[in-house]
Enzyme design. Sequence first.
Site, PDB file in Angstrom:
ATOM      1  N   GLU A   1     -79.302 -12.343-124.501  1.00  0.00           N
ATOM      2  CA  GLU A   1     -79.622 -13.431-125.415  1.00  0.00           C
ATOM      3  C   GLU A   1     -80.827 -14.135-124.831  1.00  0.00           C
ATOM      4  O   GLU A   1     -80.784 -14.591-123.693  1.00  0.00           O
ATOM      5  CB  GLU A   1     -78.411 -14.368-125.498  1.00  0.00           C
ATOM      6  CG  GLU A   1     -78.532 -15.368-126.601  1.00  0.00           C
ATOM      7  CD  GLU A   1     -78.006 -16.704-126.153  1.00  0.00           C
ATOM      8  OE1 GLU A   1     -76.858 -16.784-125.692  1.00  0.00           O
ATOM      9  OE2 GLU A   1     -78.776 -17.662-126.243  1.00  0.00           O
TER      10      GLU A   1
ATOM     11  N   CYS B   1     -80.015 -22.876-126.179  1.00  0.00           N
ATOM     12  CA  CYS B   1     -80.661 -21.764-126.889  1.00  0.00           C
ATOM     13  C   CYS B   1     -80.760 -22.056-128.378  1.00  0.00           C
ATOM     14  O   CYS B   1     -81.567 -21.463-129.078  1.00  0.00           O
ATOM     15  CB  CYS B   1     -79.910 -20.474-126.636  1.00  0.00           C
ATOM     16  SG  CYS B   1     -78.191 -20.702-126.273  1.00  0.00           S
TER      17      CYS B   1
HETATM   18  P1  NAP Z   1     -84.490 -16.183-116.245  1.00  0.00           P
HETATM   19  O1  NAP Z   1     -85.685 -16.437-115.436  1.00  0.00           O
HETATM   20  O2  NAP Z   1     -84.589 -15.142-117.289  1.00  0.00           O
HETATM   21  O3  NAP Z   1     -83.299 -15.808-115.231  1.00  0.00           O
HETATM   22  C1  NAP Z   1     -82.000 -15.468-115.675  1.00  0.00           C
HETATM   23  C2  NAP Z   1     -81.417 -14.456-114.708  1.00  0.00           C
HETATM   24  O4  NAP Z   1     -82.112 -13.208-114.840  1.00  0.00           O
HETATM   25  C3  NAP Z   1     -81.571 -14.861-113.255  1.00  0.00           C
HETATM   26  O5  NAP Z   1     -80.453 -14.396-112.561  1.00  0.00           O
HETATM   27  C4  NAP Z   1     -82.807 -14.109-112.817  1.00  0.00           C
HETATM   28  O6  NAP Z   1     -82.798 -13.859-111.443  1.00  0.00           O
HETATM   29  C5  NAP Z   1     -82.713 -12.839-113.620  1.00  0.00           C
HETATM   30  N1  NAP Z   1     -84.015 -12.266-113.925  1.00  0.00           N
HETATM   31  C6  NAP Z   1     -85.112 -12.901-114.401  1.00  0.00           C
HETATM   32  N2  NAP Z   1     -86.125 -12.025-114.563  1.00  0.00           N
HETATM   33  C7  NAP Z   1     -85.644 -10.816-114.196  1.00  0.00           C
HETATM   34  C8  NAP Z   1     -86.213  -9.511-114.131  1.00  0.00           C
HETATM   35  N3  NAP Z   1     -87.467  -9.274-114.480  1.00  0.00           N
HETATM   36  N4  NAP Z   1     -85.421  -8.513-113.706  1.00  0.00           N
HETATM   37  C9  NAP Z   1     -84.143  -8.732-113.347  1.00  0.00           C
HETATM   38  N5  NAP Z   1     -83.563  -9.939-113.373  1.00  0.00           N
HETATM   39  C10 NAP Z   1     -84.306 -10.965-113.796  1.00  0.00           C
HETATM   40  O7  NAP Z   1     -83.951 -17.462-116.943  1.00  0.00           O
HETATM   41  P2  NAP Z   1     -83.691 -18.943-116.376  1.00  0.00           P
HETATM   42  O8  NAP Z   1     -83.871 -19.061-114.914  1.00  0.00           O
HETATM   43  O9  NAP Z   1     -82.405 -19.275-116.914  1.00  0.00           O
HETATM   44  O10 NAP Z   1     -84.756 -19.835-117.121  1.00  0.00           O
HETATM   45  C11 NAP Z   1     -86.103 -19.487-117.222  1.00  0.00           C
HETATM   46  C12 NAP Z   1     -86.520 -19.452-118.675  1.00  0.00           C
HETATM   47  O11 NAP Z   1     -85.574 -18.685-119.434  1.00  0.00           O
HETATM   48  C13 NAP Z   1     -86.535 -20.782-119.367  1.00  0.00           C
HETATM   49  O12 NAP Z   1     -87.713 -21.477-119.148  1.00  0.00           O
HETATM   50  C14 NAP Z   1     -86.364 -20.378-120.808  1.00  0.00           C
HETATM   51  O13 NAP Z   1     -87.586 -20.010-121.375  1.00  0.00           O
HETATM   52  C15 NAP Z   1     -85.501 -19.184-120.765  1.00  0.00           C
HETATM   53  N6  NAP Z   1     -84.078 -19.450-121.090  1.00  0.00           N
HETATM   54  C16 NAP Z   1     -83.673 -19.213-122.349  1.00  0.00           C
HETATM   55  C17 NAP Z   1     -82.350 -19.414-122.685  1.00  0.00           C
HETATM   56  C18 NAP Z   1     -81.858 -19.128-124.052  1.00  0.00           C
HETATM   57  O14 NAP Z   1     -80.682 -19.267-124.268  1.00  0.00           O
HETATM   58  N7  NAP Z   1     -82.685 -18.740-124.985  1.00  0.00           N
HETATM   59  C19 NAP Z   1     -81.438 -19.874-121.747  1.00  0.00           C
HETATM   60  C20 NAP Z   1     -81.882 -20.108-120.456  1.00  0.00           C
HETATM   61  C21 NAP Z   1     -83.210 -19.875-120.150  1.00  0.00           C
HETATM   62  P3  NAP Z   1     -83.342 -14.902-110.359  1.00  0.00           P
HETATM   63  O15 NAP Z   1     -82.111 -15.463-109.739  1.00  0.00           O
HETATM   64  O16 NAP Z   1     -84.144 -14.075-109.425  1.00  0.00           O
HETATM   65  O17 NAP Z   1     -84.157 -15.923-111.057  1.00  0.00           O
END
Ligand code: NAP
Length: 526
Positions: A265, A302
């Site tokens: 998601e 979200c």
């Molecule tokens: P994220 O950066 O996507 O991280 C979520 C999880 O996925 C973390 O455990 C992260 O590991 C891992 N991850 C991230 N990139 C990866 C990759 N390329 N390969 C493998 N694993 C990966 O999300 P976030 O920290 O929650 O927030 C960052 C951004 O995500 C926000 O600014 C927002 O844009 C978006 N977000 C969207 C929603 C939604 O519901 N639409 C919800 C939350 C966040 P690490 O521990 O290494 O970071």
Amino acid sequence: MTEPETSILGSTRGKNSGDAFCATNPATGEHLNTFYAPASEAETERSAELAEQASLRLAALSGSEKGKFLRAIADGVDHIVEELVSIMTAETGLPEPRVRGETGRTSGQLRMFADLVEEGSWVDARIDHAIPDRQPIPKPDIRSMLRPIGPVGVFCASNFPLAFSVAGGDTASAFAAGCPVIVKAHHAHPGTALAVGKVVQAAVASCGLPEGTFSLLYGGGRTVGQHLVRHPSLKAVGFTGSRSGGRALFDLAASRPEPIPVYAEMSSVNPIFLLPSALADRGEQIAEGLLGSATLGVGQFCTNPGIVLHDKGELGEKFKNDYAKLMGQSSAAPMLHSGIRDAYGQGVSSLSSRPQIEALNDCGDDRGQGNCDAQAAVFAADAAAFLSDEALSEEIFGPSTLLVGCDGMDQMLEVARNLEGQLTATIFGSKEEIAAAEDLVAILETKAGRLLLNQFPTGVEVCQSIVHGGPYPATADGRSTSVGTAAILRFARPVCYQGFPDEHLPDELRDNNPLGINRLIDGDKA
Ligand code: NAP
């Protein structure tokens, strides 16, 4: 530094492999004094091997055994609410009532899945009896039902440290289906993850389940997370987070020798369409409601409404001014971690720099004591500009709204047709307007998982009929939901038994229906 905490590997704990990290309080900037060691490659492998070993035992559990396990976790989560209040408020800056509320939602979801599997009809049992004398060829006895998919990897969400994390909806639905779960903790709330992880570990032991039923891994997404997803024992992935992260995992899973489904998601701007009489009759009320929806949880939901379409003209101008004033008066508050705050700042400044965009307030860059504070931002654009610049429809995760002025319904329809996939789409209008807007409803049905009339999209009810999903990029698979009982379907697959004598069939498919579940028998519901 005291010894760091380590991953949970079945009934044991991992080793201190170096490079330990700690969480930071986003409200104060204070580094919290517990450290967490990332899982080594060997530990990630071990968690996957344990999960594979547990698979067949879990798949054989009855609905009542799975229900007992889910209820044990739910009771355990409720039991540690005071500990969660203390750890989670420090790790996330979220206020105490939110922690208590999310604890209740998490245990409630677990009990909802317990109810579902104890009742048992979710398996979609179908029976076609044999017709041995059918001409020209006999019909065999064929029966089918849903069975667990196998070990599931779950990535904790930053914005729901409980309800979409260690024992959140993905984990609860995977356990309910009969799948072992390996959770990758989010770096921003490792202590919250450990507190809940210990509860799940204890429930596994008290219910006499194999240790590989559950593991919790610390470490980076690109290292530990990707290693886990590549492991041949893993059969599905649940993820909530960024579009780039979700897409990377989806592509990785698709490129495995054995591709597996990734239920990610990711990104949604949750458009709201304001029809003229809604603005005329209750524009001010809608502006206030929109403020609440757009700033709830510092916009980190979200289902946050990022784009609002309205008719141009006097009423539209008044709405813009009312809303910009309200958003400008709202207080800055800390976002969940500095990465999210950085992404918000970049999104806001990139939108400000687009041609034909008007910034309606100055949200500044005062990031407060913890360097994570964010101020709400409001922008306005003309629909023609919106349609000609794809960058304007990108999600800015946080309390930001883009107001888009349209020249009547035809232009609203054109904008609707050009939208990407969404979790939600909302229409505000009078009864008569909505009755006349069937084209808009028909288009939005192809774009979003949940359509709302005269209600704001934040606040997702956990129930049987909810859909929290939508076409890409809202999710990686628009046929699924990650909230509600139907979330279990992501982690199950149909298996058909042909020519099996009654005594060798699962209880769900036996002739005398010992579980008393609903079934489809020879085409009739029974
Ligand atoms: P994220 O950066 O996507 O991280 C979520 C999880 O996925 C973390 O455990 C992260 O590991 C891992 N991850 C991230 N990139 C990866 C990759 N390329 N390969 C493998 N694993 C990966 O999300 P976030 O920290 O929650 O927030 C960052 C951004 O995500 C926000 O600014 C927002 O844009 C978006 N977000 C969207 C929603 C939604 O519901 N639409 C919800 C939350 C966040 P690490 O521990 O290494 O970071």
